[in-house]
Design a protein around this motif. Structure first.
Motif, PDB file in Angstrom:
ATOM      1  N   LYS A  10      45.143  29.668  24.981  1.00 15.42           N
ATOM      2  CA  LYS A  10      43.834  30.275  25.252  1.00 15.42           C
ATOM      3  C   LYS A  10      43.074  29.495  26.318  1.00 15.42           C
ATOM      4  CE  LYS A  10      43.790  32.394  20.771  1.00 15.42           C
ATOM      5  NZ  LYS A  10      43.432  32.263  19.370  1.00 15.42           N
ATOM      6  N   THR A  13      44.571  30.461  29.549  1.00 12.05           N
ATOM      7  CA  THR A  13      44.116  31.819  29.908  1.00 12.05           C
ATOM      8  C   THR A  13      42.729  31.770  30.531  1.00 12.05           C
ATOM      9  OG1 THR A  13      45.380  32.754  28.079  1.00 12.05           O
ATOM     10  CG2 THR A  13      43.609  34.110  28.967  1.00 12.05           C
ATOM     11  N   PHE A  17      41.873  32.768  34.415  1.00  9.10           N
ATOM     12  CA  PHE A  17      41.012  33.891  34.786  1.00  9.10           C
ATOM     13  C   PHE A  17      39.667  33.433  35.359  1.00  9.10           C
ATOM     14  CE2 PHE A  17      44.124  36.374  32.412  1.00  9.10           C
ATOM     15  CZ  PHE A  17      44.317  37.391  33.329  1.00  9.10           C
ATOM     16  N   PHE A  24      40.468  38.991  41.177  1.00 13.16           N
ATOM     17  CA  PHE A  24      40.759  40.083  40.238  1.00 13.16           C
ATOM     18  C   PHE A  24      39.710  41.190  40.376  1.00 13.16           C
ATOM     19  CE2 PHE A  24      40.948  42.273  36.230  1.00 13.16           C
ATOM     20  CZ  PHE A  24      42.288  42.245  35.880  1.00 13.16           C
ATOM     21  N   ARG A  36      40.205  54.446  35.855  1.00 10.93           N
ATOM     22  CA  ARG A  36      39.463  54.106  34.631  1.00 10.93           C
ATOM     23  C   ARG A  36      38.877  55.367  33.989  1.00 10.93           C
ATOM     24  NH1 ARG A  36      40.475  48.520  33.444  1.00 10.93           N
ATOM     25  NH2 ARG A  36      40.860  47.566  35.454  1.00 10.93           N
ATOM     26  N   VAL A  54      38.127  45.635  24.471  1.00 12.05           N
ATOM     27  CA  VAL A  54      38.761  44.352  24.142  1.00 12.05           C
ATOM     28  C   VAL A  54      39.260  43.674  25.422  1.00 12.05           C
ATOM     29  CG1 VAL A  54      40.795  43.381  22.967  1.00 12.05           C
ATOM     30  CG2 VAL A  54      39.452  45.188  21.867  1.00 12.05           C
ATOM     31  N   ALA A  55      38.916  42.385  25.620  1.00 11.52           N
ATOM     32  CA  ALA A  55      39.319  41.639  26.815  1.00 11.52           C
ATOM     33  C   ALA A  55      38.869  42.394  28.072  1.00 11.52           C
ATOM     34  CB  ALA A  55      40.830  41.378  26.808  1.00 11.52           C
ATOM     35  N   GLY A  57      37.386  41.690  30.801  1.00 12.26           N
ATOM     36  CA  GLY A  57      37.515  41.169  32.168  1.00 12.26           C
ATOM     37  C   GLY A  57      36.244  41.444  32.951  1.00 12.26           C
ATOM     38  N   PHE A  75      34.114  42.452  25.272  1.00 14.30           N
ATOM     39  CA  PHE A  75      34.191  41.002  25.018  1.00 14.30           C
ATOM     40  C   PHE A  75      35.389  40.416  25.725  1.00 14.30           C
ATOM     41  CE2 PHE A  75      36.960  42.353  21.529  1.00 14.30           C
ATOM     42  CZ  PHE A  75      37.932  41.360  21.519  1.00 14.30           C
ATOM     43  N   ASP A  76      35.320  39.110  25.954  1.00 13.85           N
ATOM     44  CA  ASP A  76      36.386  38.414  26.668  1.00 13.85           C
ATOM     45  C   ASP A  76      36.303  36.930  26.329  1.00 13.85           C
ATOM     46  OD1 ASP A  76      38.188  39.422  29.263  1.00 13.85           O
ATOM     47  OD2 ASP A  76      37.915  37.240  29.168  1.00 13.85           O
ATOM     48  N   ILE A  77      37.431  36.246  26.535  1.00 17.42           N
ATOM     49  CA  ILE A  77      37.485  34.813  26.241  1.00 17.42           C
ATOM     50  C   ILE A  77      37.065  33.968  27.461  1.00 17.42           C
ATOM     51  CG2 ILE A  77      39.873  34.289  26.930  1.00 17.42           C
ATOM     52  CD1 ILE A  77      40.224  32.856  24.249  1.00 17.42           C
ATOM     53  N   MET A  81      34.700  35.865  33.730  1.00 11.72           N
ATOM     54  CA  MET A  81      34.957  37.311  33.769  1.00 11.72           C
ATOM     55  C   MET A  81      33.729  38.061  33.252  1.00 11.72           C
ATOM     56  SD  MET A  81      37.713  38.272  35.121  1.00 11.72           S
ATOM     57  CE  MET A  81      39.479  38.458  35.168  1.00 11.72           C
ATOM     58  N   ALA A 102      34.171  36.139  23.175  1.00 11.61           N
ATOM     59  CA  ALA A 102      34.887  36.131  21.899  1.00 11.61           C
ATOM     60  C   ALA A 102      36.399  36.131  22.112  1.00 11.61           C
ATOM     61  CB  ALA A 102      34.493  37.353  21.062  1.00 11.61           C
ATOM     62  N   ASP A 103      37.099  35.746  21.062  1.00 10.54           N
ATOM     63  CA  ASP A 103      38.568  35.691  21.049  1.00 10.54           C
ATOM     64  C   ASP A 103      39.093  36.913  20.290  1.00 10.54           C
ATOM     65  OD1 ASP A 103      41.237  35.105  20.655  1.00 10.54           O
ATOM     66  OD2 ASP A 103      40.865  33.235  19.562  1.00 10.54           O
ATOM     67  N   VAL A 104      40.067  37.582  20.883  1.00 10.60           N
ATOM     68  CA  VAL A 104      40.608  38.804  20.286  1.00 10.60           C
ATOM     69  C   VAL A 104      41.269  38.549  18.922  1.00 10.60           C
ATOM     70  CG1 VAL A 104      42.894  38.643  21.394  1.00 10.60           C
ATOM     71  CG2 VAL A 104      41.907  40.871  20.896  1.00 10.60           C
ATOM     72  N   HIS A 125      48.902  39.279  27.442  1.00  7.90           N
ATOM     73  CA  HIS A 125      48.391  37.900  27.456  1.00  7.90           C
ATOM     74  C   HIS A 125      48.288  37.323  26.046  1.00  7.90           C
ATOM     75  CE1 HIS A 125      47.380  37.852  31.702  1.00  7.90           C
ATOM     76  NE2 HIS A 125      46.901  39.052  31.556  1.00  7.90           N
TER      77      HIS A 125
HETATM   78  C1  LIG Z   1      44.525  41.171  33.142  1.00  6.68           C
HETATM   79  S1  LIG Z   1      42.873  40.904  32.591  1.00  6.68           S
HETATM   80  C2  LIG Z   1      42.379  42.569  32.156  1.00  6.68           C
HETATM   81  C3  LIG Z   1      40.896  42.735  32.153  1.00  6.68           C
HETATM   82  C4  LIG Z   1      40.394  44.161  31.873  1.00  6.68           C
HETATM   83  N1  LIG Z   1      40.743  44.623  30.554  1.00  6.68           N
HETATM   84  C5  LIG Z   1      40.875  45.129  32.924  1.00  6.68           C
HETATM   85  O1  LIG Z   1      41.578  46.090  32.569  1.00  6.68           O
HETATM   86  O2  LIG Z   1      40.540  44.946  34.095  1.00  6.68           O
HETATM   87  C6  LIG Z   1      43.124  40.137  31.032  1.00  6.68           C
HETATM   88  C7  LIG Z   1      41.829  39.687  30.359  1.00  6.68           C
HETATM   89  O3  LIG Z   1      42.154  39.277  29.019  1.00  6.68           O
HETATM   90  C8  LIG Z   1      41.300  38.210  28.673  1.00  6.68           C
HETATM   91  N2  LIG Z   1      41.876  37.535  27.505  1.00  6.68           N
HETATM   92  C9  LIG Z   1      43.087  36.937  27.430  1.00  6.68           C
HETATM   93  N3  LIG Z   1      43.265  36.401  26.207  1.00  6.68           N
HETATM   94  C10 LIG Z   1      42.160  36.709  25.478  1.00  6.68           C
HETATM   95  C11 LIG Z   1      41.753  36.453  24.137  1.00  6.68           C
HETATM   96  N4  LIG Z   1      42.519  35.732  23.288  1.00  6.68           N
HETATM   97  N5  LIG Z   1      40.569  36.941  23.711  1.00  6.68           N
HETATM   98  C12 LIG Z   1      39.766  37.645  24.557  1.00  6.68           C
HETATM   99  N6  LIG Z   1      40.084  37.894  25.851  1.00  6.68           N
HETATM  100  C13 LIG Z   1      41.266  37.439  26.301  1.00  6.68           C
HETATM  101  C14 LIG Z   1      41.271  37.381  29.961  1.00  6.68           C
HETATM  102  O4  LIG Z   1      40.207  36.466  29.987  1.00  6.68           O
HETATM  103  C15 LIG Z   1      41.172  38.478  31.021  1.00  6.68           C
HETATM  104  O5  LIG Z   1      39.830  38.785  31.337  1.00  6.68           O
END
Ligand SMILES: C[S@@+](CC[C@H](N)C(=O)[O-])C[C@H]1O[C@@H](n2cnc3c(N)ncnc32)[C@H](O)[C@@H]1O
Length: 264
Positions: A10, A13, A17, A24, A36, A54-55, A57, A75-77, A81, A102-104, A125
């Motif tokens: 994590k 990651t 990012f 990105f 989208r 979720v995540a 970005g 939310f994102d880690i 982002m 937050a963490d997924v 990821h």
């Molecule tokens: C390839 S990007 C995709 C972003 C967005 N969903 C998009 O479609 O453009 C992957 C995203 O997953 C997030 N990520 C990876 N592991 C994560 C976790 N454990 N919890 C939350 N976010 C996470 C990264 O920080 C990054 O922003």
């Protein structure tokens, strides 16, 4: 995988990012709002829905969902982002997007909070995608749906491993691209009912793919070499090929999936 491995992954990651956030967010593939919006249409989101992205970005899907849904939480880690996502939200003057760090693996919302729980381009990821599906199913309301958009790997284990090696060399936060059948069985194990599955295939420009993560020259060279080496027998299932003028392209295969959480 130990707890320590998980924490290190994590951290990798978030670092990756943070470094790649601007590249990105500027990627024409990632910022394609038509894509989208088609995805939001596929998810059948509507004005009464609370959506969890979720995540999220830089928030492209959150923006598209916010055009039709009641409220969107992304939310994102990676804080960097979320900063990009906040800028986009403010620029678009969308008041119905909330952003959360937050963490997924521990989604900070109560059971059954959202009608739509969506995740784009991020499953690969996660080190424990099966657990992530359980978490997404938990926060989804009965009668609601979990919606996925992610690259898929070959059903051939050796090709899937080849793809993961190339992806990891490009981006150390890559864990594993699920095959379609892996994805479907995790969805079912999470107690969800698969309603729709679509596969999309597009030819992707290698240079643009590398640019989207702000690759340094050494990474660029190593990944290009690995891609070319895999082309003879397509050992990574990415079908790379050189076009006239030396342009390298490959096939990106994506699964779109809607799965319903049963009532009661
Ligand atoms: C390839 S990007 C995709 C972003 C967005 N969903 C998009 O479609 O453009 C992957 C995203 O997953 C997030 N990520 C990876 N592991 C994560 C976790 N454990 N919890 C939350 N976010 C996470 C990264 O920080 C990054 O922003």
């Amino acid at each position: 995988m130990t707890e320590l491995d998980s924490r290190l992954h994590k951290r990798t990651t978030s670092r990756q990012f943070t470094r790649a956030a601007d590249a990105f967010a500027a990627s024409p593939v990632k910022s394609d709002m038509d894509y989208r919006r088609r995805y939001v249409h596929f998810a059948a989101a509507n004005a009464s829905d609370a959506v969890l992205d979720v995540a999220t970005g830089p928030g492209f899907s959150a923006l598209a969902f916010a055009e039709v849904a009641r409220i969107v939480v992304g939310f994102d880690i990676t804080p960097a982002m979320l900063e990009r996502a906040a800028r986009q939200r403010d620029k678009a003057r969308l008041a119905n997007i909330e952003l959360v760090l937050a963490d997924v693996e521990a989604i900070p919302f109560a059971d059954s909070s959202f009608q739509v729980v969506s995740c784009n381009s991020s499953l690969h990821h996660f080190q424990r995608p099966g657990w992530v599906f359980q978490e997404m199913a938990r926060v989804c309301a009965p009668g609601g749906r979990v919606v996925i958009d992610d690259q898929r790997s070959s059903e051939d284990a050796s090709r899937a491993a080849g793809q993961d090696r190339i992806e990891r060399r490009r981006d150390p936060s890559h864990a594993h691209s699920l095959s379609r059948s892996e994805m479907l069985s995790m969805v079912r194990e999470a107690g969800l009912e698969v309603q729709r599955v679509e596969e999309r295939e597009s030819t992707r420009d290698f240079d643009e793919w590398m640019k989207a993560i702000g690759a340094d020259p050494a990474t660029y060279r190593a990944v290009r070499q690995a891609m070319l080496e895999s082309s003879d027998d397509d050992s990574a299932g990415l079908a790379p090929r050189l076009e006239e003028g030396g342009r390298l392209v490959y096939e990106r295969r994506v699964v779109w999936l809607v799965a319903a959480k049963p009532l009661g």
